[in-house]
Design a protein around this motif. Sequence first.
Motif, PDB file in Angstrom:
ATOM      1  N   VAL A  36       0.832  -1.203   0.000  1.00 42.78           N
ATOM      2  CA  VAL A  36       0.000   0.000   0.000  1.00 42.78           C
ATOM      3  C   VAL A  36       0.867   1.253   0.000  1.00 42.78           C
ATOM      4  N   GLY A  37       1.889   1.260   0.857  1.00 43.09           N
ATOM      5  CA  GLY A  37       2.768   2.420   0.940  1.00 43.09           C
ATOM      6  C   GLY A  37       3.533   2.673  -0.343  1.00 43.09           C
ATOM      7  N   SER A  38       4.011   1.614  -0.963  1.00 42.01           N
ATOM      8  CA  SER A  38       4.803   1.758  -2.189  1.00 42.01           C
ATOM      9  C   SER A  38       3.957   2.267  -3.348  1.00 42.01           C
ATOM     10  N   VAL A  39       2.769   1.677  -3.522  1.00 40.90           N
ATOM     11  CA  VAL A  39       1.897   2.123  -4.609  1.00 40.90           C
ATOM     12  C   VAL A  39       1.467   3.574  -4.388  1.00 40.90           C
ATOM     13  N   GLY A  40       1.081   3.892  -3.152  1.00 43.90           N
ATOM     14  CA  GLY A  40       0.703   5.266  -2.852  1.00 43.90           C
ATOM     15  C   GLY A  40       1.847   6.239  -3.090  1.00 43.90           C
ATOM     16  N   ALA A  41       3.053   5.826  -2.718  1.00 43.20           N
ATOM     17  CA  ALA A  41       4.223   6.689  -2.902  1.00 43.20           C
ATOM     18  C   ALA A  41       4.514   6.927  -4.374  1.00 43.20           C
ATOM     19  N   ILE A  42       4.277   5.935  -5.215  1.00 43.74           N
ATOM     20  CA  ILE A  42       4.520   6.091  -6.656  1.00 43.74           C
ATOM     21  C   ILE A  42       3.672   7.220  -7.224  1.00 43.74           C
ATOM     22  N   TYR A  43       2.389   7.226  -6.861  1.00 42.29           N
ATOM     23  CA  TYR A  43       1.505   8.304  -7.338  1.00 42.29           C
ATOM     24  C   TYR A  43       1.982   9.658  -6.822  1.00 42.29           C
ATOM     25  N   ALA A  44       2.274   9.726  -5.521  1.00 38.65           N
ATOM     26  CA  ALA A  44       2.648  11.006  -4.913  1.00 38.65           C
ATOM     27  C   ALA A  44       3.988  11.511  -5.435  1.00 38.65           C
ATOM     28  N   VAL A  45       4.967  10.601  -5.600  1.00 38.60           N
ATOM     29  CA  VAL A  45       6.322  11.002  -5.996  1.00 38.60           C
ATOM     30  C   VAL A  45       6.389  11.376  -7.465  1.00 38.60           C
ATOM     31  N   PHE A  46       5.836  10.561  -8.341  1.00 42.85           N
ATOM     32  CA  PHE A  46       6.025  10.766  -9.778  1.00 42.85           C
ATOM     33  C   PHE A  46       4.885  11.532 -10.450  1.00 42.85           C
ATOM     34  N   GLY A  47       3.698  11.494  -9.866  1.00 44.14           N
ATOM     35  CA  GLY A  47       2.569  12.124 -10.541  1.00 44.14           C
ATOM     36  C   GLY A  47       2.077  13.409  -9.924  1.00 44.14           C
ATOM     37  N   GLY A  48       2.539  13.714  -8.707  1.00 47.85           N
ATOM     38  CA  GLY A  48       2.088  14.932  -8.065  1.00 47.85           C
ATOM     39  C   GLY A  48       0.604  14.890  -7.725  1.00 47.85           C
TER      40      GLY A  48
ATOM     41  N   VAL B  73      13.442  18.093  -4.866  1.00 47.03           N
ATOM     42  CA  VAL B  73      13.417  18.068  -3.395  1.00 47.03           C
ATOM     43  C   VAL B  73      12.111  17.440  -2.906  1.00 47.03           C
ATOM     44  N   ALA B  74      11.003  17.736  -3.584  1.00 49.37           N
ATOM     45  CA  ALA B  74       9.701  17.184  -3.195  1.00 49.37           C
ATOM     46  C   ALA B  74       9.705  15.658  -3.317  1.00 49.37           C
ATOM     47  N   LYS B  75      10.302  15.144  -4.388  1.00 53.51           N
ATOM     48  CA  LYS B  75      10.338  13.686  -4.582  1.00 53.51           C
ATOM     49  C   LYS B  75      11.194  13.018  -3.514  1.00 53.51           C
ATOM     50  N   ILE B  76      12.328  13.628  -3.221  1.00 54.28           N
ATOM     51  CA  ILE B  76      13.197  13.073  -2.173  1.00 54.28           C
ATOM     52  C   ILE B  76      12.482  13.104  -0.818  1.00 54.28           C
ATOM     53  N   THR B  77      11.818  14.227  -0.541  1.00 56.75           N
ATOM     54  CA  THR B  77      11.073  14.358   0.724  1.00 56.75           C
ATOM     55  C   THR B  77      10.000  13.290   0.833  1.00 56.75           C
ATOM     56  N   SER B  78       9.258  13.064  -0.248  1.00 54.10           N
ATOM     57  CA  SER B  78       8.190  12.056  -0.239  1.00 54.10           C
ATOM     58  C   SER B  78       8.749  10.665   0.037  1.00 54.10           C
ATOM     59  N   ILE B  79       9.870  10.336  -0.590  1.00 53.27           N
ATOM     60  CA  ILE B  79      10.479   9.013  -0.393  1.00 53.27           C
ATOM     61  C   ILE B  79      10.937   8.836   1.051  1.00 53.27           C
ATOM     62  N   VAL B  80      11.563   9.878   1.596  1.00 55.52           N
ATOM     63  CA  VAL B  80      12.045   9.810   2.986  1.00 55.52           C
ATOM     64  C   VAL B  80      10.882   9.637   3.945  1.00 55.52           C
ATOM     65  N   ILE B  81       9.817  10.413   3.757  1.00 57.91           N
ATOM     66  CA  ILE B  81       8.650  10.312   4.640  1.00 57.91           C
ATOM     67  C   ILE B  81       7.986   8.943   4.510  1.00 57.91           C
ATOM     68  N   ALA B  82       7.927   8.414   3.292  1.00 58.52           N
ATOM     69  CA  ALA B  82       7.334   7.095   3.071  1.00 58.52           C
ATOM     70  C   ALA B  82       8.120   6.019   3.833  1.00 58.52           C
ATOM     71  N   ILE B  83       9.436   6.078   3.727  1.00 60.56           N
ATOM     72  CA  ILE B  83      10.278   5.097   4.422  1.00 60.56           C
ATOM     73  C   ILE B  83      10.109   5.223   5.925  1.00 60.56           C
ATOM     74  N   LEU B  84      10.057   6.466   6.428  1.00 60.42           N
ATOM     75  CA  LEU B  84       9.841   6.695   7.857  1.00 60.42           C
ATOM     76  C   LEU B  84       8.499   6.105   8.314  1.00 60.42           C
ATOM     77  N   SER B  85       7.485   6.228   7.457  1.00 59.78           N
ATOM     78  CA  SER B  85       6.169   5.703   7.828  1.00 59.78           C
ATOM     79  C   SER B  85       6.181   4.183   7.888  1.00 59.78           C
ATOM     80  N   PHE B  86       6.958   3.517   7.010  1.00 60.90           N
ATOM     81  CA  PHE B  86       7.089   2.064   7.067  1.00 60.90           C
ATOM     82  C   PHE B  86       7.711   1.640   8.401  1.00 60.90           C
ATOM     83  N   ILE B  87       8.744   2.368   8.786  1.00 61.33           N
ATOM     84  CA  ILE B  87       9.481   2.018  10.008  1.00 61.33           C
ATOM     85  C   ILE B  87       8.644   2.318  11.251  1.00 61.33           C
ATOM     86  N   THR B  88       7.989   3.484  11.242  1.00 63.08           N
ATOM     87  CA  THR B  88       7.187   3.901  12.392  1.00 63.08           C
ATOM     88  C   THR B  88       5.987   2.995  12.604  1.00 63.08           C
TER      89      THR B  88
END
Length: 397
Positions: free
Chosen positions: A173-185, A382-397
């Motif tokens: 779920v996180g990965s698919v959601g991140a794809i839309y947010a990171v690459f499609g805005g 910067v937005a794409k990098i931020t989204s990826i970092v937040i996504a990874i943090l959410s997986f861990i948290t």
Amino acid sequence: MEGMNITMTLLSCLAFMTLVGYISYQKTKGEVNTQDGYFLAGRGLTGTFIAGSMILTNLSAEQLIGLNGSAYGYNLSSMAWEVTAGVSTIIMALIFLPRYLAGAFSTLPEFLRDRFDDTVRRMTVILFMVGYCFITIPSVLYSGSIAVLRLFDVPTLLNMSYEASLIVTIITVGSVGAIYAVFGGLKAVAVSDTINGVGLLIIGILVPTLGLIALGDGSFSEGLSTLVNTDTEKLNAIGSEDDPVPFGTIFTGMILANLFYWGTNQYVIQRTLGAKNLVEGQKGVLFSGYFKVLVPFMMMIPGVIAYHLYKHESLPTIDLAYPHLVKEVLPQYLSGFFLAVLLGAVFSSFNSLLNSAATLFCLDVYKPMKKNKVTDSQLIKVAKITSIVIAILSFIT
């Protein structure tokens, strides 16, 4: 035979999710290369996409379980959270939105800076970012994944342990959601939300319809008659002090909470800031309020139907009412579509939060820090990098 059913479920689910992804890609191709294009969908969203995205961002799989479970175990008093949102959307459309669009604001903190000063802006950004990154995003991802596991018995579907299935669901779920947010805005988020929203609407109408037919032993009208004439206390929407939502709470905070959510919460209002014009923005917000009033019929009546069908079976927990009903009445050939819609509902909330968190960081932290001397391509990177970092943090948290 069971193995074949599982395979068909997974393949049909994948097919629908692929279709949603393809349409979202075609709709956003070449339109996310600028700041407005990435963060605000080029300020060209129509009312349909605004309404679809707002509704699916708000609704998720855990609400299907929670609201129906509340109706099964208590009554319809929890519908107050849904129907009072209609009042908030009217205030948003007629009072707040004209002011947001008149100033061409990109974020709520930017509006507050214009209304007050930079100190208020910085404090608001800190509150939103901390809340999104460490509370809202991880909790939405976790609770949504738990809901999908309960609704679809994913451990059995994948032949894995509960813990392993939860990890797989969260990452998927996180990965698919991140794809839309990171690459499609924002536009990719809005388009995918709208398509999945149509799917959720179909399921929302189909399940209670089939449930009433089952309740009436094959007759919809008989099922409806049983629903409205038997154990009528289940249809009571005026909550007592022992119910999940006592009636008095509507006037002592609930409306204000809904007003914050629908009128000032960045991850909800961001798509309205990307409206093509004020009229389209107001149409989208008001459509959202209209569908919120309909939510109890799609997400609570099935719980009452489940009560009539299974009240003598003693379900282990009220949260199993909706999954049990779905398993009994939904045809097997629709299981893959149902799973895809559920996953879409979960990663809708996730990708909207991810997109909004990245927007806040880039436009209210990074860009001012660079004294606005930053190109659109740098900002998007910067937005794409931020989204990826937040996504990874959410997986861990």
